[in-house]
Design a protein around this motif. Sequence first.
Motif, mmCIF file in Angstrom:
data_model
loop_
_atom_site.group_PDB
_atom_site.id
_atom_site.type_symbol
_atom_site.label_atom_id
_atom_site.label_comp_id
_atom_site.label_asym_id
_atom_site.label_seq_id
_atom_site.Cartn_x
_atom_site.Cartn_y
_atom_site.Cartn_z
ATOM 1 N N GLU A 108 -39.524 -76.779 25.321
ATOM 2 C CA GLU A 108 -40.389 -77.057 26.584
ATOM 3 C C GLU A 108 -39.486 -77.782 27.558
ATOM 4 O O GLU A 108 -39.481 -77.865 28.788
ATOM 5 C CB GLU A 108 -41.825 -77.787 26.381
ATOM 6 N N ASN A 109 -38.945 -79.005 27.203
ATOM 7 C CA ASN A 109 -38.073 -79.646 27.791
ATOM 8 C C ASN A 109 -36.944 -78.944 28.454
ATOM 9 O O ASN A 109 -36.636 -79.013 29.798
ATOM 10 C CB ASN A 109 -37.453 -81.180 27.063
ATOM 11 N N ALA B 233 -38.477 -76.829 31.253
ATOM 12 C CA ALA B 233 -38.692 -77.534 32.546
ATOM 13 C C ALA B 233 -37.465 -77.973 33.515
ATOM 14 O O ALA B 233 -37.661 -78.128 34.373
ATOM 15 C CB ALA B 233 -39.434 -78.891 32.133
ATOM 16 N N SER B 234 -36.433 -78.015 32.619
ATOM 17 C CA SER B 234 -35.102 -78.507 33.349
ATOM 18 C C SER B 234 -34.332 -77.283 34.001
ATOM 19 O O SER B 234 -33.288 -77.493 34.800
ATOM 20 C CB SER B 234 -34.244 -79.246 32.421
ATOM 21 N N ASP B 235 -34.657 -76.044 33.610
ATOM 22 C CA ASP B 235 -34.174 -74.861 33.998
ATOM 23 C C ASP B 235 -34.668 -74.332 35.376
ATOM 24 O O ASP B 235 -34.843 -73.130 35.552
ATOM 25 C CB ASP B 235 -34.055 -73.657 33.093
ATOM 26 N N ILE B 236 -34.890 -75.185 36.332
ATOM 27 C CA ILE B 236 -35.632 -74.763 37.493
ATOM 28 C C ILE B 236 -34.250 -74.234 38.720
ATOM 29 O O ILE B 236 -33.532 -74.641 38.578
ATOM 30 C CB ILE B 236 -36.384 -75.779 38.255
ATOM 31 N N SER B 237 -34.456 -72.907 39.051
ATOM 32 C CA SER B 237 -33.594 -72.746 39.974
ATOM 33 C C SER B 237 -33.564 -73.333 41.260
ATOM 34 O O SER B 237 -34.606 -73.890 41.756
ATOM 35 C CB SER B 237 -33.881 -71.207 40.323
ATOM 36 N N MET B 238 -32.368 -73.093 42.025
ATOM 37 C CA MET B 238 -32.254 -73.822 43.269
ATOM 38 C C MET B 238 -33.453 -72.961 44.183
ATOM 39 O O MET B 238 -33.979 -73.744 45.158
ATOM 40 C CB MET B 238 -30.721 -73.678 43.921
ATOM 41 N N ASP C 54 -38.609 -78.928 17.696
ATOM 42 C CA ASP C 54 -38.206 -77.775 18.152
ATOM 43 C C ASP C 54 -39.015 -77.290 19.603
ATOM 44 O O ASP C 54 -38.382 -76.950 20.492
ATOM 45 C CB ASP C 54 -37.997 -76.698 17.246
ATOM 46 N N GLU C 55 -40.276 -77.309 19.319
ATOM 47 C CA GLU C 55 -40.997 -76.867 20.693
ATOM 48 C C GLU C 55 -41.003 -77.938 21.753
ATOM 49 O O GLU C 55 -40.798 -77.394 22.921
ATOM 50 C CB GLU C 55 -42.506 -76.990 19.934
#
Length: 74
Positions: free
Chosen positions: A54-55, A58-63, A49-50
């Motif tokens: 974390e993944n 890391a993938s939720d970077i804004s434009m 789950d951790e």
Amino acid sequence: MLILSRKVGESIIIDDRIEVKVLEIVDGKIKLGIDAPKDVTIHRKEVYDEIRDENKKASDISMESFSKLKGPLK
């Protein structure tokens, strides 16, 4: 969810490749042995789950954040 009862020394087989064996039961704690091919990743659920969380972060970077990066990425 499949629920099984197993005694010490007994095991279950998953997908013809993974064996989960009850090794010991002491004070309400169960020690399991897992025999699986090296290409099978095994994590305790709380660790999995951790890693997943974390993944996702890391993938939720804004434009906007992405556009602040300067120069070529190496």
